[in-house]
Scaffold this motif. Structure first.
Motif, PDB file in Angstrom:
ATOM      1  N   SER A  17       0.840  -1.205   0.000  1.00  0.00           N
ATOM      2  CA  SER A  17       0.000   0.000   0.000  1.00  0.00           C
ATOM      3  C   SER A  17       0.873   1.252   0.000  1.00  0.00           C
ATOM      4  O   SER A  17       0.566   2.241  -0.672  1.00  0.00           O
ATOM      5  CB  SER A  17      -0.912   0.007   1.221  1.00  0.00           C
ATOM      6  N   ILE A  18       1.961   1.211   0.753  1.00  0.00           N
ATOM      7  CA  ILE A  18       2.910   2.325   0.793  1.00  0.00           C
ATOM      8  C   ILE A  18       3.532   2.503  -0.591  1.00  0.00           C
ATOM      9  O   ILE A  18       3.661   3.623  -1.082  1.00  0.00           O
ATOM     10  CB  ILE A  18       3.987   2.060   1.877  1.00  0.00           C
ATOM     11  N   MET A  70      -7.057  10.038  -8.191  1.00  0.00           N
ATOM     12  CA  MET A  70      -6.485   8.729  -8.544  1.00  0.00           C
ATOM     13  C   MET A  70      -7.191   7.621  -7.773  1.00  0.00           C
ATOM     14  O   MET A  70      -7.354   7.732  -6.562  1.00  0.00           O
ATOM     15  CB  MET A  70      -4.983   8.703  -8.249  1.00  0.00           C
ATOM     16  N   MET A  75      -6.545  10.610  -3.579  1.00  0.00           N
ATOM     17  CA  MET A  75      -6.232   9.233  -3.960  1.00  0.00           C
ATOM     18  C   MET A  75      -6.986   8.231  -3.097  1.00  0.00           C
ATOM     19  O   MET A  75      -7.119   8.407  -1.890  1.00  0.00           O
ATOM     20  CB  MET A  75      -4.732   8.979  -3.808  1.00  0.00           C
ATOM     21  N   HIS A  76      -7.461   7.215  -3.758  1.00  0.00           N
ATOM     22  CA  HIS A  76      -8.074   6.072  -3.074  1.00  0.00           C
ATOM     23  C   HIS A  76      -7.300   4.827  -3.468  1.00  0.00           C
ATOM     24  O   HIS A  76      -6.963   4.644  -4.635  1.00  0.00           O
ATOM     25  CB  HIS A  76      -9.540   5.929  -3.505  1.00  0.00           C
ATOM     26  N   ASN A  77      -6.986   3.993  -2.487  1.00  0.00           N
ATOM     27  CA  ASN A  77      -6.282   2.744  -2.779  1.00  0.00           C
ATOM     28  C   ASN A  77      -7.212   1.578  -2.471  1.00  0.00           C
ATOM     29  O   ASN A  77      -7.757   0.968  -3.385  1.00  0.00           O
ATOM     30  CB  ASN A  77      -4.982   2.718  -1.963  1.00  0.00           C
ATOM     31  N   ALA A  78      -7.453   1.284  -1.189  1.00  0.00           N
ATOM     32  CA  ALA A  78      -8.396   0.215  -0.840  1.00  0.00           C
ATOM     33  C   ALA A  78      -9.076   0.574   0.485  1.00  0.00           C
ATOM     34  O   ALA A  78      -9.010   1.715   0.939  1.00  0.00           O
ATOM     35  CB  ALA A  78      -7.688  -1.130  -0.767  1.00  0.00           C
ATOM     36  N   ASN A  81      -6.348   0.408   3.960  1.00  0.00           N
ATOM     37  CA  ASN A  81      -4.958   0.838   3.873  1.00  0.00           C
ATOM     38  C   ASN A  81      -4.772   2.328   3.633  1.00  0.00           C
ATOM     39  O   ASN A  81      -3.741   2.732   3.101  1.00  0.00           O
ATOM     40  CB  ASN A  81      -4.236   0.037   2.786  1.00  0.00           C
ATOM     41  N   ALA A 101      -1.588   3.485   5.408  1.00  0.00           N
ATOM     42  CA  ALA A 101      -0.364   3.024   4.738  1.00  0.00           C
ATOM     43  C   ALA A 101      -0.166   3.796   3.440  1.00  0.00           C
ATOM     44  O   ALA A 101       0.954   4.173   3.101  1.00  0.00           O
ATOM     45  CB  ALA A 101      -0.438   1.523   4.466  1.00  0.00           C
ATOM     46  N   THR A 102      -1.241   4.039   2.721  1.00  0.00           N
ATOM     47  CA  THR A 102      -1.135   4.758   1.450  1.00  0.00           C
ATOM     48  C   THR A 102      -0.620   6.173   1.674  1.00  0.00           C
ATOM     49  O   THR A 102       0.287   6.633   0.977  1.00  0.00           O
ATOM     50  CB  THR A 102      -2.504   4.785   0.745  1.00  0.00           C
ATOM     51  N   SER A 160       1.131   7.111   4.127  1.00  0.00           N
ATOM     52  CA  SER A 160       2.530   6.955   4.545  1.00  0.00           C
ATOM     53  C   SER A 160       3.454   6.974   3.334  1.00  0.00           C
ATOM     54  O   SER A 160       4.512   7.602   3.350  1.00  0.00           O
ATOM     55  CB  SER A 160       2.775   5.608   5.243  1.00  0.00           C
ATOM     56  N   GLY A 161       3.053   6.239   2.297  1.00  0.00           N
ATOM     57  CA  GLY A 161       3.868   6.166   1.084  1.00  0.00           C
ATOM     58  C   GLY A 161       3.952   7.512   0.392  1.00  0.00           C
ATOM     59  O   GLY A 161       5.016   7.915  -0.095  1.00  0.00           O
ATOM     60  N   ILE A 162       2.827   8.213   0.365  1.00  0.00           N
ATOM     61  CA  ILE A 162       2.803   9.535  -0.280  1.00  0.00           C
ATOM     62  C   ILE A 162       3.679  10.508   0.501  1.00  0.00           C
ATOM     63  O   ILE A 162       4.482  11.253  -0.077  1.00  0.00           O
ATOM     64  CB  ILE A 162       1.345  10.047  -0.368  1.00  0.00           C
TER      65      ILE A 162
END
Lengths: 414, 309
Positions: free
Chosen positions: A65-66, A210, B70-73, B76, B79-80, B82-84
């Motif tokens: 996910s990161i 996105m 942004m949407h991931n799931a 998370n 966590a998403t 965090s990555g950004i």
């Protein structure tokens, strides 16, 4: 072509290649047998050898996910996992591909539970073969090193923009020390180039949405575009690998072949086993046998046409699968090869074998036995069994419903 | 510091979440988003967990968001983000970006209390600089009102029906705000839509925090709570007035109640204005209501004493 030879494990070679990519973000969670990659990379970060945000996540699900967040935010991203880790990631593995985010992931192949097992097979990579990731299988540490660089270029290609997995055998490749030719940092970076974002989430002047919801009226078109990207990967891979040859002197095809051209009996397998098979091929060749090996390197995209034409005129083929596809009665590679041959009108008997699950060893003698069996198929004109055999398995006696085919193979090689 | 939190002036600006989205009439999630984002004095990058807010605002090819989103799931969002945020830090360091940004993740109670708790806990422990906003409507509303671990005791949902054997949810809600504060992050607060200035001041503090910050915001839900679209703010006000949803903040470990109800009302007054609690007004459930009143009183007393647990 300045290069240095170092003696490295597969994991160390992959960590080094990852460092040379100068990734913005690496996010990972340790799992046997991948751990060495992250440990080595942590040392690079700790010693200031690479300016990367290393995010040590609390799970593989979060690690992926990161990676997805970081890739959307305009950065070059790398990660690595194995087995259960890839299984836990699987949901987001699909999302990374669906969002068309380039990134590279080393997959140190290991069996999936249950039962729990830490040793090599390919069931982890096969579980996500339909996710939309490019998948490259490597035979040794050198190929793993080189493939991280090639995969990154291909993944970031504007017309491709798909994430890529570099798969190599747990322990056999990940932990064995072998000499690896290393390119200079400069030549790696000039090969991969700086990261260029497609859509950059951090561009506030051009705000992007996105990961939107796409329902019945749009989902299909997104998926079709993704399939086309995979077609583009098939088209671009040869050129990128040719560019890599010019940088490194090492030449790669969509599949690797060993004494294949005039071979009549062919063994097809992914990963390190084909290196063992080369020794057997040399031995049988010196005894006058026309035997050869085809080791698919790209499993996704699968080079169906090229592979089929390389197999025209062969007398018998053994496809070794280090994973099963339960209920298909054929392994995943076996299905792929049979389907490609059928579509291209190539009629060759194909004997499919499931072998080496959970790290079960396969020896030179075993492979010799397989070639003997192929010869028997040709000589007797008998078709190989429709269903895959389980190579080397201990089965119960025939009267209890078991099979004793493995005994035949053992007898043949004596 | 930063621009003043003058709601009248701020509402004249381009709204961060534009009109035309598909949230229910009276839904408080959109108001929460607007209030939180208006409190930011830098450009914000938004991450959204799967849920009502996400599906109702970004039906392709449309978007209601006037900012990077942004949407991931589902599980998370933390966590998403965090990555950004990690990408932002390294790109700033390498000189690829210059503009200071804020990062905020929105998730419902399903994506925060339950399925996303691990991801959130990990992100808080790693110390990413972002604000996590839980819009807490106390059940899985996007899938049609199923219980979550935020659903209060006795509350009706489609998976905790009021039957002859069981009566609504049989267990207490999880105290997520306390769990988050146990991560020792710089700023944690509970907010309510009825107290918009309190909410915006807390959002501003959250954005200004030196590390991760967390806002738990009560989000009355029209279909899920069985209330009228015009009543969501009134119900929120009653949640605060009964101390069923106390407003407090925990700044660098120091707990402070930010809104003291003038007169603390009995929980029945909160229950009787919502269909999901209607059954509790029946005489046979007096003991259950008394138990809930006792829990609210104990929690309130503890908060007033400056203890979160």
């Amino acid at each position: 072509m300045q290069q240095e030879t170092r003696t490295l494990t597969g994991n160390e070679a992959v960590a080094l290649a990852t460092k040379q990519l100068r990734p913005h973000v690496v996010a990972a969670y340790p799992i046997t047998p991948q751990t060495g990659i992250i440990e080595t990379f942590s040392e690079y970060v700790s010693n200031g050898e690479v300016d990367t945000e290393l995010v040590l996540a609390e799970s593989e699900h979060s690690a992926m996910s990161i990676c997805v967040g970081a890739a959307a935010a305009g950065s070059r991203v790398a990660t690595a996992t194995s087995s259960q880790g890839l299984a836990l990631m699987a949901e987001i593995v699909y999302i990374a591909a669906g969002m068309r985010l380039p990134m590279v992931m080393a997959v140190t192949n290991r069996a999936l539970s249950g039962p729990l097992n830490i040793h090599c097979d390919h069931s982890d990579s096969m579980m996500v073969r339909d996710s939309g990731w490019i998948q490259i299988f490597c035979r040794d540490a050198q190929e793993a090193y080189d493939s991280i660089l090639i995969a990154t270029r291909l993944s970031e290609k504007q017309s491709v923009r798909l994430p890529a997995m570099v798969c190599y055998d747990g322990f056999f490749v990940s932990h064995n020390l072998t000499p690896v030719q290393i390119l200079t940092d400069e030549s790696v970076f000039s090969f991969v180039g700086p990261f260029k974002a497609g859509v950059d989430l951090l561009d506030t002047l051009h705000p992007a949405t996105m990961g939107a919801l796409a329902l019945q009226n749009y989902y299909l078109e997104f998926k079709r575009a993704q399939a086309e990207a995979m077609r583009q990967a098939l088209d671009w891979a040869p050129q990128i690998q040719e560019e890599f040859r010019l940088v490194s002197g090492r030449s790669y095809g969509m599949f690797q072949q060993y004494r294949l051209e005039d071979a009549q009996l062919v063994l097809i397998a992914l990963g390190s086993v084909s290196r063992t098979a080369e020794v057997v091929v040399d031995r049988l060749r010196s005894a006058g046998w026309k035997v050869g090996i085809l080791a698919p390197r790209f499993y996704r995209p699968f080079p169906r046409a090229e592979l089929s034409s390389a197999l025209v005129g062969k007398r018998a083929i053994a496809v070794l699968d280090r994973a099963d596809s339960c209920g298909a009665f054929t392994g995943p590679l076996g299905l792929e090869v049979k389907s490609a041959l059928f579509d291209h009108g190539v009629t060759v008997p194909v004997w499919n074998m499931i072998y080496g699950l959970g790290g079960r060893n396969i020896t030179e003698q075993d492979i010799e036995g397989i070639f003997f069996q192929l010869l028997k198929i040709v000589q007797t004109g008998t078709a190989p069994p429709e269903d895959a055999d389980y190579f080397g398995v201990r089965e119960g006696p025939a009267e209890a419903g078991g099979s004793q085919k493995w005994v035949e193979v053992s007898t043949l090689r004596n | 510091m930063g621009r003043s939190l003058n709601l009248k002036e701020l509402t004249r600006e381009t709204p961060p979440l534009g009109p035309g989205h598909r949230l229910c009439a009276g839904c408080t999630a959109s108001a929460i988003v607007r209030l939180v984002l208006m409190a930011a004095d830098r450009p914000v990058v938004v991450v959204n967990a799967t849920g009502c807010l996400e599906v109702a605002t970004t039906v392709y090819p449309y978007t209601a968001w006037n900012m990077p989103w942004m949407h991931n799931a589902f599980e998370n969002a933390a966590a998403t983000v965090s990555g950004i945020e990690a990408a932002y830090r390294v790109r700033m360091r390498r000189g690829e970006l210059r503009e200071p940004l804020y990062f905020v993740a929105f998730g419902g109670d399903g994506g925060t209390y339950d399925i996303g708790l691990q991801s959130l806990s990990g992100a808080l422990e790693r110390g990413h600089r972002f604000v996590y906003v839980c819009y807490d409507n106390e059940a899985y509303m996007n899938t049609g009102i199923q219980r979550s671990s935020s659903t209060p005791l006795g509350s009706w949902t489609t998976t905790t029906p009021v039957g002859s054997v069981t009566v609504g949810k049989s267990t207490r809600r999880k105290d997520l705000t306390a769990i988050i504060s146990a991560h020792r992050i710089p700023y944690v607060a509970q907010c309510a839509i009825s107290h918009h200035m309190d909410l915006m001041r807390k959002a501003r503090k959250a954005f200004d925090a030196t590390g991760p910050a967390f806002l738990n915001i009560l989000s009355p839900c029209v279909p899920g709570w069985r209330i009228e679209p015009s009543d969501t703010v009134r119900v929120s006000q009653m949640a605060v007035d009964t101390c069923f949803w106390p407003l407090f903040e925990c700044e660098e470990g120091k707990l402070r109640v930010t809104v003291q109800p003038k007169e603390k009302k009995p929980v029945q007054e909160y229950f009787q204005i919502q269909g999901r609690y209607r059954h509790l007004l029946r005489p046979e459930h007096e003991a259950l209501v008394a138990k809930m009143q006792q829990e609210v009183d104990q929690d309130w007393q503890r908060l007033k004493e400056g203890r979160i647990l």
